[in-house]
Design an enzyme around this catalytic site. Structure first.
Site, PDB file in Angstrom:
ATOM      1  CG  ASP A 143      32.171  43.205  45.439  1.00 52.44           C
ATOM      2  OD1 ASP A 143      32.522  44.023  46.309  1.00 52.44           O
ATOM      3  OD2 ASP A 143      31.989  41.986  45.676  1.00 52.44           O
ATOM      4  CG  ASP A 181      30.752  40.451  53.587  1.00 51.57           C
ATOM      5  OD1 ASP A 181      31.275  39.656  54.403  1.00 51.57           O
ATOM      6  OD2 ASP A 181      30.707  40.224  52.362  1.00 51.57           O
ATOM      7  CG  ASP A 186      42.681  49.891  48.345  1.00 56.05           C
ATOM      8  OD1 ASP A 186      42.910  51.084  48.594  1.00 56.05           O
ATOM      9  OD2 ASP A 186      42.486  49.035  49.224  1.00 56.05           O
TER      10      ASP A 186
END
Length: 691
Positions: free
Chosen positions: A199, A293, A152
């Site tokens: 992650d 999440d 991103d």
């Protein structure tokens, strides 16, 4: 005065032992494997003590409600104190229910072929030295899968690194909804049955997929979550430098397994595998809160999907290294929890079972424990300042009625925690968490999702500056200390309050003194220079391996993906000089050769900073350091010619000149699939070699 023990980390949202390779301090964990089932005898003892603690607490609270509320001015102190104790009693009951059964989850047999998997690595602004080990390890996982890096940050250097390693680089035109939007964009592109999510800093073991994918033999299973564990064992969250236990150990190794048996184990953002169709059915990853999440899992459970928790450490990431990173992370989690309470209160949301409702309520209510902690710290202060006692009972009777439940609670919490929550460490972090949790719960009164902030990992500053202590802790320390001084003055008749040396005075004095000790210990930890801003890009691994620096024999002292410390024999190298470091690593026959610059030296100890785009070599070094995917990257290094005598002063012998294939190996190595490997005439290949 409180008889209700603190329940450490009881609902925090998101955190097999390895043999260390000779000479390299790899991540280790003596308790990383799936825990062995508890014996029937031990389980009987644990549950018997837990039941005894709950019954004794219930009896004590009944006694408090029926016979000990004070009259007159003391009532304003007695009622809040009783409310805090009742809250603690409910917390104890929920903790016992959650940790009653933490047995490993059974893996169902799977007929037919394994489902297809796409591995998604979400990143925004993490440094490449944090991201590269994750990508390299994901590519090296056992089992057929694709690896996609979802950037991103739209960074060209990330695209270059990802492509060189053989993964797929994915960006999106619009960057809405932070990580949730990033994953939803990828969900619209993937065609596989499952997606594994990591992650940027979590490095999976090679067997991650082979351990988790078999659970999906259950056609209604939407999610398999595994523990979060951390390799930077000197972080702010760890018990002590090098210790395996950290602030989130209890949650990931005890509470989540208990939630599994309640059908309420939830996704913690990373180290998980999810069914793509299940996510699509509930509208993708939730975007209404900062804890996408947790919220997504609740939606899946409401839709009738199931989750599983595999209690084995299969990936290791970076814990919050500094107090600032720790507080930023906890504030984000807490704000997200409050947003979930507003949007999907588990007590009223449809589709959940009773056990799921209680489990979700337990997790969300845990953020309000900070108010209980603060209240229990201030009640004895009020007693010392006013001379009023919140319990209408003789001190000896109160000590007996409160003491028995208190002892049983401590024993029960110790047994139910299964060794993952040392009492002093848990109480210390209950104080440390106060500022972030108090601030987070106040957002329940405010609308909006707030801003998603990535937890800082790797380099967090250019200078090692100590963290600032939150004003809440400084003020609390001042109030506690001031109340003790006020009481001392009262003994001499210097204040309007009169105290005698009896239980109504000695008990709050001891209580305030102990609480002040924990607050000061928390302040000291926050100010500890060990947890100052991190200046090095990647985690530093201690090492003791043979190396070669421009033809001179050397010994590696420590290494990260950003640089290394080496002890060079002979005249050494001047500061500012470019060198090539060839490391002889224990799990491959060839050296790993890296370019770097000497940034500083003390005697024969040289500090090197790696330079250039050495993706292949860094992947090989990462595989050695993490023990993740060493077989895939074993051919990435090139052995230089035999090391001769130390060079004379001023003489430099470059490894590339001794062995011309050093850089060419990056193009011919196993990193890049054959269909993507450029030829020697390809301009891109020449650019990569020059980089």
């Amino acid at each position: 005065m409180s008889t209700l023990a603190a329940d450490p980390q009881r609902g925090a949202l998101p955190g097999a032992g390895r043999s260390a390779a000779a000479g390299l301090g790899r991540p280790t964990g003596a308790r990383d494997a799936v825990p062995a089932p508890e014996s029937a005898r031990r389980l009987l003892v644990v549950r018997a003590v837990a039941v005894a603690a709950v019954l004794a607490t219930a009896g004590y609270l009944g006694w408090r409600v029926l016979t000990t509320l004070p009259e007159g001015p003391a009532l304003w102190l007695g009622v809040p104190f009783l409310a805090l104790e009742l809250y603690g009693g409910v917390a104890l009951l929920l903790f016992v229910m959650t940790t009653w059964n933490v047995a490993p989850a059974p893996v169902p047999p799977r007929p037919g072929p394994a489902p297809s998997v796409t591995v998604l690595v979400a990143t925004y602004d993490e440094h490449l030295d944090v991201l590269l080990p994750t990508v390299a390890a994901c590519l090296a996982m056992t089992g057929n899968h694709e690896t996609w890096v979802l950037d991103d940050g739209d960074r060209l250097e990330v695209e270059e690194m990802v492509t060189a390693l053989g993964a797929r680089y994915v960006s999106r035109p619009e960057h809405d909804h932070a990580k949730a939007g990033n994953l939803n964009h990828a969900l619209g592109l993937v065609s596989t049955e499952l997606v594994a999510v990591f992650d940027a800093d979590h490095v999976p073991d090679p067997q991650f997929l082979t351990r988790t994918v078999p659970y999906f033999a259950d056609d209604r299973l939407a999610l398999v979550q595994t523990p979060q564990h951390f390799y930077n064992t000197t972080s702010f969250e760890h018990l002590r430098p090098g210790a395996d236990l950290h602030e989130e150990s209890l949650f990931y190794r005890v509470i989540q397994p208990g939630k599994h048996h309640a059908g309420a184990a939830f996704w913690c953002g990373t180290n998980a595998v999810l069914r793509a169709d299940a996510l699509r059915e509930v509208g993708g990853v939730a975007t209404e809160s900062l804890t996408e999440d947790f919220h997504t899992t609740m939606k899946l459970h409401r839709a009738g999907w199931r989750s599983a928790y595999h209690n084995e450490v299969l990936a290791r990431g970076l814990a919050a290294g500094s107090p600032d990173a720790f507080y930023a992370q906890r504030r984000r989690w807490g704000r997200g929890a409050m947003q979930v309470l507003r949007h999907d209160n588990p007590l009223t949301a449809s589709g959940l079972t009773v056990r799921q409702r209680l489990s979700y309520l337990y997790t969300l209510s845990a953020w309000f424990d900070a108010w209980r902690t603060l209240g229990f710290a201030l009640v004895p202060v009020a007693v010392l300042l006013t001379g009023l006692f919140p319990v209408a009972a003789p001190p000896a009777e109160f000590a007996l009625m409160a003491g028995v439940p208190f002892v049983l609670q401590q024993v029960a919490l110790t047994l139910l925690s299964r060794g993952f929550a040392p009492a002093r460490f848990s109480l210390l972090f209950e104080v440390v968490r106060l500022p972030s949790n108090l601030a987070a719960t106040l957002t329940l009164l405010r609308r909006g999702t707030g801003r998603f902030a990535v937890t800082a990992k790797g380099r967090t500053g250019e200078e090692r500056t100590r963290a600032r202590v939150p004003a809440v802790l400084l003020l609390l320390a001042a109030v506690l200390g001031g109340s003790l001084l006020y009481t001392a003055a009262s003994f001499y008749g210097w204040t309007p309050t009169r105290h005698g040396l009896d239980g109504t005075t000695l008990v709050p004095i001891c209580w305030v003194a102990v609480t002040l000790g924990f607050v000061l210990a928390g302040i000291r930890r926050i100010r500890d220079p060990r947890f100052s801003a991190e200046r090095r890009d990647g985690h530093r691994f201690p090492a003791a391996m043979q190396a070669v620096v421009d033809g001179a024999p050397a010994l590696l002292i420590d290494v990260s993906l950003g640089g290394a410390q080496v002890r060079i024999r002979g005249v050494g190298v001047a500061v500012g000089v470019d060198v090539e470091l060839a490391i002889r690593v224990p799990d491959r026959a060839s050296h790993v050769v890296l370019r770097g610059t000497v940034r500083s030296r003390e005697g024969d100890v040289h500090r090197l900073q790696f330079t250039g785009r050495q993706w292949v070599e860094l992947a090989a070094l990462s595989a050695t350091a993490f023990g993740a995917g060493a077989a895939r990257w074993a051919a990435a290094g090139v052995t230089p010619s035999t090391v001769g005598a130390a060079p004379e002063r001023g003489q430099r012998v470059r490894a590339a000149e001794l062995h011309p294939d050093v850089v060419a190996a990056a193009v011919r190595g196993p990193l890049v699939p054959a269909s993507r490997r450029p030829t020697s005439e390809d301009e891109d290949a020449r650019d990569l070699a020059r980089g």
